[in-house]
Every structure is written in structure tokens, then in C-alpha cells.
Design a protein around this motif. Structure first.
Motif, PDB file in Angstrom:
ATOM      1  N   PHE A   1       2.847  15.788   7.629  1.00 21.97           N
ATOM      2  CA  PHE A   1       1.789  16.596   7.027  1.00 21.97           C
ATOM      3  C   PHE A   1       2.322  17.863   6.375  1.00 21.97           C
ATOM      4  CE2 PHE A   1      -1.219  20.148   7.404  1.00 21.97           C
ATOM      5  CZ  PHE A   1      -2.215  19.682   6.558  1.00 21.97           C
ATOM      6  N   PHE A   2       3.205  18.597   7.039  1.00 21.34           N
ATOM      7  CA  PHE A   2       3.639  19.890   6.515  1.00 21.34           C
ATOM      8  C   PHE A   2       4.455  19.727   5.234  1.00 21.34           C
ATOM      9  CE2 PHE A   2       2.913  20.778  11.051  1.00 21.34           C
ATOM     10  CZ  PHE A   2       1.985  21.808  10.924  1.00 21.34           C
ATOM     11  N   SER A   3       5.331  18.737   5.201  1.00 21.06           N
ATOM     12  CA  SER A   3       6.080  18.470   3.968  1.00 21.06           C
ATOM     13  C   SER A   3       5.144  17.982   2.875  1.00 21.06           C
ATOM     14  CB  SER A   3       7.169  17.425   4.229  1.00 21.06           C
ATOM     15  OG  SER A   3       8.099  17.899   5.169  1.00 21.06           O
ATOM     16  N   LEU A   4       4.201  17.122   3.250  1.00 23.17           N
ATOM     17  CA  LEU A   4       3.234  16.617   2.287  1.00 23.17           C
ATOM     18  C   LEU A   4       2.342  17.733   1.759  1.00 23.17           C
ATOM     19  CD1 LEU A   4       2.159  14.037   0.918  1.00 23.17           C
ATOM     20  CD2 LEU A   4       0.595  13.761   2.852  1.00 23.17           C
ATOM     21  N   PHE A   5       1.952  18.641   2.643  1.00 25.95           N
ATOM     22  CA  PHE A   5       1.122  19.777   2.229  1.00 25.95           C
ATOM     23  C   PHE A   5       1.871  20.653   1.233  1.00 25.95           C
ATOM     24  CE2 PHE A   5      -0.487  24.106   2.616  1.00 25.95           C
ATOM     25  CZ  PHE A   5      -1.856  23.909   2.513  1.00 25.95           C
ATOM     26  N   LEU A   6       3.162  20.868   1.460  1.00 24.25           N
ATOM     27  CA  LEU A   6       3.964  21.667   0.534  1.00 24.25           C
ATOM     28  C   LEU A   6       4.027  21.015  -0.843  1.00 24.25           C
ATOM     29  CD1 LEU A   6       5.863  24.051  -0.033  1.00 24.25           C
ATOM     30  CD2 LEU A   6       7.751  22.639   0.852  1.00 24.25           C
ATOM     31  N   VAL A   7       4.246  19.718  -0.880  1.00 25.93           N
ATOM     32  CA  VAL A   7       4.287  18.996  -2.158  1.00 25.93           C
ATOM     33  C   VAL A   7       2.935  19.074  -2.855  1.00 25.93           C
ATOM     34  CG1 VAL A   7       4.552  16.721  -3.232  1.00 25.93           C
ATOM     35  CG2 VAL A   7       6.132  17.439  -1.432  1.00 25.93           C
ATOM     36  N   ILE A   8       1.872  18.851  -2.102  1.00 28.34           N
ATOM     37  CA  ILE A   8       0.523  18.896  -2.681  1.00 28.34           C
ATOM     38  C   ILE A   8       0.221  20.294  -3.220  1.00 28.34           C
ATOM     39  CG2 ILE A   8      -1.941  18.815  -2.105  1.00 28.34           C
ATOM     40  CD1 ILE A   8      -1.333  16.498  -0.230  1.00 28.34           C
ATOM     41  N   ALA A   9       0.578  21.335  -2.463  1.00 28.87           N
ATOM     42  CA  ALA A   9       0.289  22.705  -2.899  1.00 28.87           C
ATOM     43  C   ALA A   9       1.046  23.041  -4.180  1.00 28.87           C
ATOM     44  CB  ALA A   9       0.649  23.692  -1.795  1.00 28.87           C
ATOM     45  N   LEU A  10       2.328  22.699  -4.249  1.00 29.15           N
ATOM     46  CA  LEU A  10       3.124  23.011  -5.439  1.00 29.15           C
ATOM     47  C   LEU A  10       2.629  22.236  -6.657  1.00 29.15           C
ATOM     48  CD1 LEU A  10       6.732  23.130  -3.928  1.00 29.15           C
ATOM     49  CD2 LEU A  10       5.377  25.058  -4.784  1.00 29.15           C
ATOM     50  N   ALA A  11       2.349  20.947  -6.474  1.00 23.60           N
ATOM     51  CA  ALA A  11       1.869  20.141  -7.594  1.00 23.60           C
ATOM     52  C   ALA A  11       0.464  20.572  -8.018  1.00 23.60           C
ATOM     53  CB  ALA A  11       1.879  18.663  -7.227  1.00 23.60           C
ATOM     54  N   THR A  12      -0.360  20.944  -7.067  1.00 26.08           N
ATOM     55  CA  THR A  12      -1.711  21.401  -7.379  1.00 26.08           C
ATOM     56  C   THR A  12      -1.682  22.696  -8.173  1.00 26.08           C
ATOM     57  OG1 THR A  12      -2.607  20.336  -5.403  1.00 26.08           O
ATOM     58  CG2 THR A  12      -3.935  22.072  -6.396  1.00 26.08           C
TER      59      THR A  12
ATOM     60  N   THR B   1       5.642  12.099  -2.800  1.00 26.03           N
ATOM     61  CA  THR B   1       4.553  11.694  -1.902  1.00 26.03           C
ATOM     62  C   THR B   1       4.795  10.290  -1.370  1.00 26.03           C
ATOM     63  OG1 THR B   1       2.978  13.078  -3.125  1.00 26.03           O
ATOM     64  CG2 THR B   1       2.070  11.346  -1.717  1.00 26.03           C
ATOM     65  N   THR B   2       5.182   9.366  -2.235  1.00 26.87           N
ATOM     66  CA  THR B   2       5.489   8.004  -1.789  1.00 26.87           C
ATOM     67  C   THR B   2       6.633   8.005  -0.788  1.00 26.87           C
ATOM     68  OG1 THR B   2       4.767   7.099  -3.916  1.00 26.87           O
ATOM     69  CG2 THR B   2       6.149   5.687  -2.551  1.00 26.87           C
ATOM     70  N   GLY B   3       7.673   8.804  -1.065  1.00 29.55           N
ATOM     71  CA  GLY B   3       8.796   8.887  -0.136  1.00 29.55           C
ATOM     72  C   GLY B   3       8.401   9.451   1.209  1.00 29.55           C
ATOM     73  N   LEU B   4       7.573  10.495   1.213  1.00 22.10           N
ATOM     74  CA  LEU B   4       7.130  11.086   2.474  1.00 22.10           C
ATOM     75  C   LEU B   4       6.309  10.102   3.297  1.00 22.10           C
ATOM     76  CD1 LEU B   4       6.168  14.682   1.299  1.00 22.10           C
ATOM     77  CD2 LEU B   4       7.927  14.115   2.985  1.00 22.10           C
ATOM     78  N   LEU B   5       5.419   9.376   2.638  1.00 17.37           N
ATOM     79  CA  LEU B   5       4.582   8.418   3.361  1.00 17.37           C
ATOM     80  C   LEU B   5       5.380   7.209   3.844  1.00 17.37           C
ATOM     81  CD1 LEU B   5       1.366   8.544   1.127  1.00 17.37           C
ATOM     82  CD2 LEU B   5       1.753   9.644   3.341  1.00 17.37           C
TER      83      LEU B   5
ATOM     84  N   ARG C   1       0.830  -1.210   0.000  1.00 15.38           N
ATOM     85  CA  ARG C   1       0.000   0.000   0.000  1.00 15.38           C
ATOM     86  C   ARG C   1       0.861   1.255   0.000  1.00 15.38           C
ATOM     87  NH1 ARG C   1      -3.186  -2.998   3.756  1.00 15.38           N
ATOM     88  NH2 ARG C   1      -2.216  -1.863   5.494  1.00 15.38           N
ATOM     89  N   LEU C   2       1.939   1.241   0.795  1.00 13.83           N
ATOM     90  CA  LEU C   2       2.841   2.386   0.818  1.00 13.83           C
ATOM     91  C   LEU C   2       3.526   2.584  -0.532  1.00 13.83           C
ATOM     92  CD1 LEU C   2       4.472   1.965   4.348  1.00 13.83           C
ATOM     93  CD2 LEU C   2       3.014   3.852   3.598  1.00 13.83           C
ATOM     94  N   ALA C   3       3.820   1.476  -1.208  1.00 13.57           N
ATOM     95  CA  ALA C   3       4.527   1.562  -2.486  1.00 13.57           C
ATOM     96  C   ALA C   3       3.677   2.232  -3.566  1.00 13.57           C
ATOM     97  CB  ALA C   3       4.956   0.163  -2.941  1.00 13.57           C
ATOM     98  N   ILE C   4       2.357   2.040  -3.505  1.00 15.49           N
ATOM     99  CA  ILE C   4       1.490   2.618  -4.535  1.00 15.49           C
ATOM    100  C   ILE C   4       0.802   3.895  -4.067  1.00 15.49           C
ATOM    101  CG2 ILE C   4       1.020   0.311  -5.475  1.00 15.49           C
ATOM    102  CD1 ILE C   4      -1.865   0.672  -4.297  1.00 15.49           C
ATOM    103  N   SER C   5       1.086   4.338  -2.842  1.00 12.90           N
ATOM    104  CA  SER C   5       0.335   5.442  -2.240  1.00 12.90           C
ATOM    105  C   SER C   5       0.445   6.733  -3.062  1.00 12.90           C
ATOM    106  CB  SER C   5       0.823   5.689  -0.809  1.00 12.90           C
ATOM    107  OG  SER C   5       2.221   5.953  -0.797  1.00 12.90           O
TER     108      SER C   5
END
Length: 222
Positions: free
Chosen positions: A131-142, A185-189, A50-54
Motif C-alpha cells: 500500500f505505501f509504495s502504491l500510495f506514493l506512485v499514485i500520489a506522484l502520478a496524480t 503499479t503492475t509491478g507493485l501488484l 488480471r495482475l498483468a492488466i491491473s
């Protein structure tokens, strides 16, 4: 300064219109949640799988939800010739583009932040620790998705089959962005992300934001 004010006015107008109708938002949220739930039952995966495909799963959902959001960006102006009025208004073309992109960005971020807890629940993945690193990635990609999608929304606004044409144009351009976002995202998770890879997202956003702001004047007069 007047152009920036016009951009925020246009963004606010689009967000108020969407909040009244919830046309794009309901469709995008429903799509994201249905896909996440269906995938959770379709595959019997252990935690490592699950983590590998997240990352891939999340950005597959986000990119398709993004297409639903940006598709309505300029199309909502077609009734009553509102698009012609918007183009002929004193607001510069880049301000129209920026306002539309900002509205799409906010709407897609809402979809993503709603679906992220559902993803964590059904896939038993703890995303809160990063969360904060993930949020940054999501915001930039979005932002990358919305700025490219808004430009192509303007290109296809008068095309009869724009719902089909926009994804055909959009997704090939987004490949570098989505690959970078998926890997990070996969790396962060998984707890082993290399944040230096965020340069890919920054370069993509910078290039396509500049291109969109410059080319929108030519796109809107076509």
C-alpha cells in the motif's frame, strides 16, 4: 509567503464549493466504479491475467476520472464573471494555478482511494501488502495529471467545446507519466516493482509543475 497563503485559500474555496455541490466528485466516482465493475464482468481472466492488466486498467480509469475533475477547475469560475475577479485579485497567477491544482489533486486522490478497494474486491487482487509504495506512485502520478490538467483547464476555459478539447490536449502530454505509472503499479501488484523507475514520475512532475507556474501568467491574460 503571501502567495502560498493565497494558493491554500483558493484551494480551500474550491474544495468547499465542490463539497457543497459534489458536481465533479460524484461524476468521477460514478465513472470510476462503473468502469471497474463493467470490466470485471466483461472479461473472464485468471489471476495472472488480471495482475498483468491491473496497472493499465487502474490508470485508464484514473486518467479519465482526472479529466472530469480538472475540467471544472476554471470553468466553475465563469458564472458571474468570477474568473475575471480572480485574475484581477492581488493573488499572483502562480498562486491561483497552484491553488487550483491542489484542489484537483485532493479530489482526484479521493476518487482513487474510493475506487482502489472496489478494484481489489472485484479483481481479487491484494493491494494492501504494497500500500505505501502504491500510495506514493499514485500520489506522484496524480499530481502530474492534475498539474497538467489544471494548466489546460485554464487554456480551454473560454472554448465552447472545452469538454472535448481538454482531453485532446491532455492525454498526449500524459503518455510518459501514464506509462511509468502503469508499469510501476503492475509491478507493485505483482510483487516485483523496481522503485528506481519512480524517477520518471518525479522528473515529469518537476518539469510540468515548473512550466505551469511560469506559463500561467501568460495563459490567464489571453
Amino acid at each position: 509567503m503571501g502567495g502560498l497563503r493565497a494558493a491554500f485559500v483558493i484551494a480551500g474555496k474550491d474544495l468547499r464549493t465542490e463539497w457543497r455541490t459534489k458536481e465533479s466528485l460524484n461524476a468521477a466516482v460514478s465513472f470510476a466504479l462503473v468502469i471497474l465493475v463493467l470490466f470485471s464482468f466483461a472479461f473472464d481472466l485468471d489471476r495472472e491475467e488480471r495482475l498483468a492488466i491491473s496497472g493499465g486498467l487502474l490508470w485508464l480509469v484514473y486518467s479519465f476520472a482526472g479529466a472530469l475533475i480538472v475540467n471544472r477547475s476554471f470553468a466553475r469560475e465563469l458564472p458571474n464573471d468570477c474568473l475575471d475577479v480572480l485574475i484581477s485579485s492581488p493573488a499572483p497567477g502562480w498562486a491561483v494555478f497552484l491553488g487550483k491544482a491542489l484542489a484537483c489533486f485532493v479530489l482526484l486522490m479521493i476518487v482513487e482511494l474510493i475506487s482502489l478497494p472496489i478494484f481489489g474486491l472485484f479483481y481479487n487482487i491484494n493491494w494492501a501488502e504494497s500500500f505505501f509504495s502504491l500510495f506514493l506512485v499514485i500520489a506522484l502520478a496524480t499530481w502530474g495529471i492534475t498539474v497538467v490538467g489544471t494548466a489546460f483547464s485554464a487554456v480551454t476555459v473560454n472554448v465552447r467545446l472545452r469538454e472535448l478539447m481538454l482531453p485532446v490536449l491532455l492525454y498526449p502530454i500524459l503518455i510518459p507519466l501514464l506509462i511509468g505509472a502503469m508499469e510501476m503499479t503492475t509491478g507493485l501488484l505483482n510483487g516485483n516493482a523496481v522503485m528506481s523507475d519512480i524517477r520518471i514520475l518525479l522528473v515529469f512532475d518537476t518539469i510540468f509543475t515548473a512550466l505551469g507556474l511560469y506559463l500561467i501568467e501568460f495563459i490567464l491574460v489571453i
